[in-house]
Design a protein around this motif. Structure first.
Motif, PDB file in Angstrom:
ATOM      1  N   GLU A  68     -29.018  23.468  28.491  1.00  0.00           N
ATOM      2  CA  GLU A  68     -30.237  23.299  27.690  1.00  0.00           C
ATOM      3  C   GLU A  68     -30.135  24.074  26.380  1.00  0.00           C
ATOM      4  O   GLU A  68     -30.528  23.580  25.314  1.00  0.00           O
ATOM      5  CB  GLU A  68     -31.455  23.747  28.485  1.00  0.00           C
ATOM      6  CG  GLU A  68     -31.814  22.813  29.642  1.00  0.00           C
ATOM      7  CD  GLU A  68     -33.079  23.233  30.360  1.00  0.00           C
ATOM      8  OE1 GLU A  68     -33.974  22.387  30.521  1.00  0.00           O
ATOM      9  OE2 GLU A  68     -33.160  24.421  30.760  1.00  0.00           O
ATOM     10  N   GLN A  69     -29.607  25.286  26.451  1.00  0.00           N
ATOM     11  CA  GLN A  69     -29.467  26.103  25.244  1.00  0.00           C
ATOM     12  C   GLN A  69     -28.466  25.496  24.265  1.00  0.00           C
ATOM     13  O   GLN A  69     -28.555  25.720  23.056  1.00  0.00           O
ATOM     14  CB  GLN A  69     -29.048  27.521  25.627  1.00  0.00           C
ATOM     15  CG  GLN A  69     -30.134  28.291  26.362  1.00  0.00           C
ATOM     16  CD  GLN A  69     -29.620  29.561  27.031  1.00  0.00           C
ATOM     17  OE1 GLN A  69     -28.432  29.869  26.949  1.00  0.00           O
ATOM     18  NE2 GLN A  69     -30.497  30.291  27.696  1.00  0.00           N
ATOM     19  N   HIS A  73     -28.313  22.375  23.709  1.00  0.00           N
ATOM     20  CA  HIS A  73     -28.954  21.125  23.288  1.00  0.00           C
ATOM     21  C   HIS A  73     -28.582  19.939  24.169  1.00  0.00           C
ATOM     22  O   HIS A  73     -28.613  18.786  23.718  1.00  0.00           O
ATOM     23  CB  HIS A  73     -28.658  20.821  21.818  1.00  0.00           C
ATOM     24  CG  HIS A  73     -28.995  21.950  20.891  1.00  0.00           C
ATOM     25  ND1 HIS A  73     -30.288  22.373  20.666  1.00  0.00           N
ATOM     26  CD2 HIS A  73     -28.194  22.776  20.163  1.00  0.00           C
ATOM     27  CE1 HIS A  73     -30.275  23.397  19.825  1.00  0.00           C
ATOM     28  NE2 HIS A  73     -29.021  23.680  19.518  1.00  0.00           N
ATOM     29  N   ARG A 116     -24.981  16.754  24.763  1.00  0.00           N
ATOM     30  CA  ARG A 116     -25.766  16.495  23.556  1.00  0.00           C
ATOM     31  C   ARG A 116     -25.877  15.008  23.233  1.00  0.00           C
ATOM     32  O   ARG A 116     -26.891  14.549  22.708  1.00  0.00           O
ATOM     33  CB  ARG A 116     -25.134  17.203  22.356  1.00  0.00           C
ATOM     34  CG  ARG A 116     -25.165  18.716  22.417  1.00  0.00           C
ATOM     35  CD  ARG A 116     -24.387  19.293  21.241  1.00  0.00           C
ATOM     36  NE  ARG A 116     -24.394  20.751  21.269  1.00  0.00           N
ATOM     37  CZ  ARG A 116     -23.701  21.508  20.414  1.00  0.00           C
ATOM     38  NH1 ARG A 116     -22.965  20.929  19.483  1.00  0.00           N
ATOM     39  NH2 ARG A 116     -23.763  22.824  20.499  1.00  0.00           N
ATOM     40  N   SER A 121     -18.635  18.029  18.390  1.00  0.00           N
ATOM     41  CA  SER A 121     -19.894  18.420  19.018  1.00  0.00           C
ATOM     42  C   SER A 121     -19.730  18.554  20.526  1.00  0.00           C
ATOM     43  O   SER A 121     -20.244  19.491  21.146  1.00  0.00           O
ATOM     44  CB  SER A 121     -20.978  17.386  18.689  1.00  0.00           C
ATOM     45  OG  SER A 121     -22.196  17.693  19.340  1.00  0.00           O
TER      46      SER A 121
END
Length: 264
Positions: free
Chosen positions: A88-89, A91, A113, A150
């Motif tokens: 979650e941190q 994203h 992500r 990413s």
């Protein structure tokens, strides 16, 4: 190399969700020689695919609201809850929150992500699959993603994975390994989603590879068993002969007959 000497961040479990589990059992039994063993009445239809008495994957019936039929790759975590928070941190998202699976272990399903789902397995009684990197078992995994940089940042932050570039005909291939094992523990790669137009419409996903003695024979068997060919059998120099398939419900996977590594 993908092995059963599991370390944090490496794949340690895999399962398939299918609307008709009996049909999936017949398909994978005919293709890989797997036999299915139920996990018991309390498991909601979940069970284990076994090869020569060793568990090599899991399987479960799924409903349409659970998403399309697919294989889920699980990665080892010493703390599923902490890994979910890290996702979650970074994203990503928590699709299925961490939960106990009886005394077998603790699992969660997350998404990166770009939305590619993957599982987390915190071992309890069940450490992971019993066999890997041999005929009829998981031997490699690939992430098809729209943004490799990413994805590399997300999985490094979430699972501690490291990436490296390997020369490949036509360009470079992004390899991935757990931090603790180094490049000798390389288990998969990241691939640009756009490089596979036939699959891009379905969105980012993790694709499992299963070793087979003869890729062409596996393709023929898959068709006879009601499966589909998503990519014809192709030779990859220095790697092996691969074909991308789908089971009768549409769950995608790849078969490969690997070439023996060259000796220095």
């Amino acid at each position: 190399m993908l092995t059963t000497r599991f370390v944090d961040g490496a794949p340690n479990w895999i399962d398939v969700g299918a609307p008709d589990l009996d049909r999936a059992r017949a398909f994978y039994g005919g293709l890989f020689g797997w036999q299915f063993q139920s996990a018991g009445p309390e498991a909601g239809g979940y069970g284990f695919f076994q090869l020569d008495g060793r568990t090599v994957a899991g399987g479960m019936p799924t409903a349409p609201e659970q998403g399309p039929p697919s294989w889920t790759v699980y990665f080892q975590s010493a703390d599923a809850a902490a890994t979910a928070r890290a996702a979650e941190q970074a994203h990503g998202a928590v699709v299925v929150p961490p939960q106990d699976v009886m005394d077998a272990g603790r699992m969660a399903v997350l998404a990166d992500r770009a939305g590619a789902p993957f599982g987390i397995w915190e071992p309890g009684r069940v450490k992971g699959v019993d066999a890997a990197n041999e005929p009829g078992t998981l031997c490699w995994v690939e992430l098809y993603t729209p943004d490799i940089a990413s994805a590399a940042a997300f999985y490094h932050r979430t699972l501690g994975l490291e990436t490296s570039a390997a020369a490949f005909p036509g360009g470079a291939y992004t390899c991935v390994n757990p931090a603790d094992g180094g490049e000798d523990a390389m288990f998969g790669g990241f691939v640009p989603l756009a490089s596979c137009p036939t699959e891009a419409d379905a969105g980012p996903y993790w694709l499992p590879y299963f070793e087979v003695p003869d890729t062409d024979a596996a393709v023929s068997a898959a068709l006879d068993l009601g499966g589909d060919v998503r990519m014809d059998a192709t030779d990859l120099p220095g790697v092996g002969r691969v074909a991308r398939l789908a089971d009768p419900s549409g769950a995608r996977f790849t078969v490969i007959t690997s070439v023996a590594p060259q000796q220095p």
